[in-house]
Design an enzyme around this catalytic site. Structure first.
Site, PDB file in Angstrom:
ATOM      1  N   ASN A   7     -16.698  -0.555   3.613  1.00  0.00           N
ATOM      2  CA  ASN A   7     -15.734   0.111   2.733  1.00  0.00           C
ATOM      3  C   ASN A   7     -15.629  -0.697   1.431  1.00  0.00           C
ATOM      4  OD1 ASN A   7     -13.190   0.576   1.407  1.00  0.00           O
ATOM      5  ND2 ASN A   7     -12.581   1.797   3.165  1.00  0.00           N
ATOM      6  N   HIS A  10     -12.153  -1.855  -2.458  1.00  0.00           N
ATOM      7  CA  HIS A  10     -11.518  -2.960  -3.187  1.00  0.00           C
ATOM      8  C   HIS A  10     -12.411  -3.596  -4.254  1.00  0.00           C
ATOM      9  CE1 HIS A  10      -7.983  -2.188  -1.110  1.00  0.00           C
ATOM     10  NE2 HIS A  10      -8.451  -2.508   0.075  1.00  0.00           N
ATOM     11  N   HIS A  43     -12.728   5.726  -0.217  1.00  0.00           N
ATOM     12  CA  HIS A  43     -11.550   6.589  -0.090  1.00  0.00           C
ATOM     13  C   HIS A  43     -11.196   7.081  -1.480  1.00  0.00           C
ATOM     14  CE1 HIS A  43      -7.169   6.970   1.639  1.00  0.00           C
ATOM     15  NE2 HIS A  43      -7.563   8.054   1.008  1.00  0.00           N
ATOM     16  N   ARG A  45      -8.656   8.602  -3.392  1.00  0.00           N
ATOM     17  CA  ARG A  45      -7.226   8.906  -3.217  1.00  0.00           C
ATOM     18  C   ARG A  45      -6.768   9.880  -4.292  1.00  0.00           C
ATOM     19  NH1 ARG A  45      -4.688   4.734   0.313  1.00  0.00           N
ATOM     20  NH2 ARG A  45      -2.780   5.849  -0.118  1.00  0.00           N
ATOM     21  N   ARG A  49      -6.385   5.431  -7.431  1.00  0.00           N
ATOM     22  CA  ARG A  49      -6.016   4.042  -7.740  1.00  0.00           C
ATOM     23  C   ARG A  49      -7.205   3.080  -7.685  1.00  0.00           C
ATOM     24  NH1 ARG A  49      -2.360   2.454  -2.552  1.00  0.00           N
ATOM     25  NH2 ARG A  49      -1.327   4.366  -3.148  1.00  0.00           N
ATOM     26  N   GLU A  70     -13.568   9.050   2.861  1.00  0.00           N
ATOM     27  CA  GLU A  70     -12.213   9.167   3.411  1.00  0.00           C
ATOM     28  C   GLU A  70     -11.385   9.952   2.410  1.00  0.00           C
ATOM     29  OE1 GLU A  70     -10.572   5.312   3.882  1.00  0.00           O
ATOM     30  OE2 GLU A  70     -12.032   4.708   5.366  1.00  0.00           O
ATOM     31  N   THR A 101      -3.694   2.836   3.938  1.00  0.00           N
ATOM     32  CA  THR A 101      -3.386   3.927   4.859  1.00  0.00           C
ATOM     33  C   THR A 101      -2.488   3.418   5.983  1.00  0.00           C
ATOM     34  OG1 THR A 101      -5.614   4.696   4.391  1.00  0.00           O
ATOM     35  CG2 THR A 101      -4.432   5.815   6.156  1.00  0.00           C
ATOM     36  N   GLU A 151     -11.915   8.423  14.342  1.00  0.00           N
ATOM     37  CA  GLU A 151     -11.948   7.015  13.968  1.00  0.00           C
ATOM     38  C   GLU A 151     -10.648   6.421  14.499  1.00  0.00           C
ATOM     39  OE1 GLU A 151     -12.970   5.745   9.951  1.00  0.00           O
ATOM     40  OE2 GLU A 151     -11.638   4.016  10.169  1.00  0.00           O
ATOM     41  N   HIS A 191      -9.696  -0.357  10.290  1.00  0.00           N
ATOM     42  CA  HIS A 191      -8.440  -0.761   9.665  1.00  0.00           C
ATOM     43  C   HIS A 191      -7.990  -2.123  10.182  1.00  0.00           C
ATOM     44  CE1 HIS A 191      -4.728  -0.544   7.468  1.00  0.00           C
ATOM     45  NE2 HIS A 191      -5.250   0.487   6.846  1.00  0.00           N
TER      46      HIS A 191
HETATM   47  N1  PXP Z   1     -10.739   3.231   7.966  1.00  0.00           N
HETATM   48  C1  PXP Z   1      -9.813   3.974   7.304  1.00  0.00           C
HETATM   49  C2  PXP Z   1      -9.620   5.387   7.719  1.00  0.00           C
HETATM   50  C3  PXP Z   1      -9.073   3.423   6.239  1.00  0.00           C
HETATM   51  O1  PXP Z   1      -8.161   4.187   5.597  1.00  0.00           O
HETATM   52  C4  PXP Z   1      -9.328   2.097   5.850  1.00  0.00           C
HETATM   53  C5  PXP Z   1      -8.580   1.518   4.684  1.00  0.00           C
HETATM   54  O2  PXP Z   1      -8.992   2.153   3.528  1.00  0.00           O
HETATM   55  C6  PXP Z   1     -10.312   1.377   6.553  1.00  0.00           C
HETATM   56  C7  PXP Z   1     -10.977   1.954   7.624  1.00  0.00           C
HETATM   57  C8  PXP Z   1     -10.664  -0.034   6.175  1.00  0.00           C
HETATM   58  O3  PXP Z   1      -9.575  -0.869   6.416  1.00  0.00           O
HETATM   59  P1  PXP Z   1      -9.634  -2.381   5.944  1.00  0.00           P
HETATM   60  O4  PXP Z   1      -9.741  -2.376   4.461  1.00  0.00           O
HETATM   61  O5  PXP Z   1      -8.354  -2.941   6.464  1.00  0.00           O
HETATM   62  O6  PXP Z   1     -10.855  -2.989   6.599  1.00  0.00           O
END
Ligand code: PXP
Length: 238
Positions: A7, A10, A43, A45, A49, A70, A101, A151, A191
């Site tokens: 992911n 960030h 993601h 959004r 952001r 996402e 989330t 998920e 997550h």
């Molecule tokens: N899966 C989903 C559905 C999420 O919303 C997120 C956060 O954007 C993640 C995984 C990844 O989470 P983390 O950044 O805490 O690893």
């Protein structure tokens, strides 16, 4: 063998802090794939952001593994997904004020709306995953609304890990994996997963893909993205 879905939200968060062009999530995705990620997750959004529409459009053309989008199940996002056609959409709940989330999608309460969203996305050839808490009712209803995957939201497990009292959360996750697989759903998880709490989850087996962002991007700031990704891939493959 479990896969890492990297992911890269960030990377975009850092770029948006100055509103410029760097760092570019497109470059991060390429480095991540070369270091062993087998999927790229973003993601988009509603408030844009971090990830921007431009990122999604370019990543659709450059990601060589699988693109997992996402998104909230809104008309706007469904229209975008159908136009862009990522390999997979993961439907997530979204609140404007949240830092990230919070909690899984309530598939039971929103079954009618989610059934329609799943149908529109699947008709466009997109695999659909629902981000749910490890709870039997949510898993069973995910099957009823015709999702392909769940998920499992590992946030509660990640929080419990900090206190050392994880057994209860692990049991919920294990039971949800078994139920989902028995009724024909594929299982992803994500997550709050990091280099310390991933092993106990990975040892359960049955999870195809881990979507991990914050911990990898945080480590990448100190040691580089290539090493941060390959460190996590090693933990998943062992
Ligand atoms: N899966 C989903 C559905 C999420 O919303 C997120 C956060 O954007 C993640 C995984 C990844 O989470 P983390 O950044 O805490 O690893």
């Amino acid at each position: 063998m479990a896969k890492l879905g990297l992911n890269i939200d960030h990377i975009a968060t850092v770029r948006q802090a100055r509103g410029g062009m760097e760092p570019d999530p497109v470059a991060a995705a390429a480095i991540g794939e070369m270091a062993g990620a087998e999927g790229i997750t973003i993601h988009l959004r509603e408030d844009r952001r971090h990830i921007q529409d431009r990122d999604l459009e370019i990543l659709r053309k450059t990601v060589k593994t699988r693109l997992n989008l996402e998104m909230a199940a809104t008309q706007e996002m469904i229209r975008i997904a159908i136009a862009i056609k990522p390999e997979q959409v993961t439907l997530v709940p979204e609140k404007r004020q949240e830092l990230t989330t919070e909690g899984g999608l309530d598939v039971v309460v929103n079954a009618v709306m989610i059934t329609e969203a799943v149908k529109s996305l699947k008709d466009a050839g997109i695999v659909v995953s629902l981000f749910v808490d490890p709870n039997h009712e949510q898993v069973n209803t995910s099957k009823e609304v015709n999702a392909d995957y769940i998920e499992i939201h590992t946030g509660a497990y990640a929080e419990a890990f900090c206190t050392g009292k994880v057994q209860h959360e692990l049991e919920h996750i294990e039971a949800s994996i078994k139920l989902a697989r028995n009724i024909g759903l594929g299982v992803n998880a994500g997550h709050g997963l990091n280099y310390f709490n991933i092993q106990a989850i990975a040892a359960l087996g049955g999870i195809e893909e881990y979507n991990i962002g914050h911990s990898i991007i945080s480590r990448a700031m100190l040691v580089g993205l290539d090493r941060a990704v390959s460190d996590m891939v090693k933990l998943l493959k062992n």
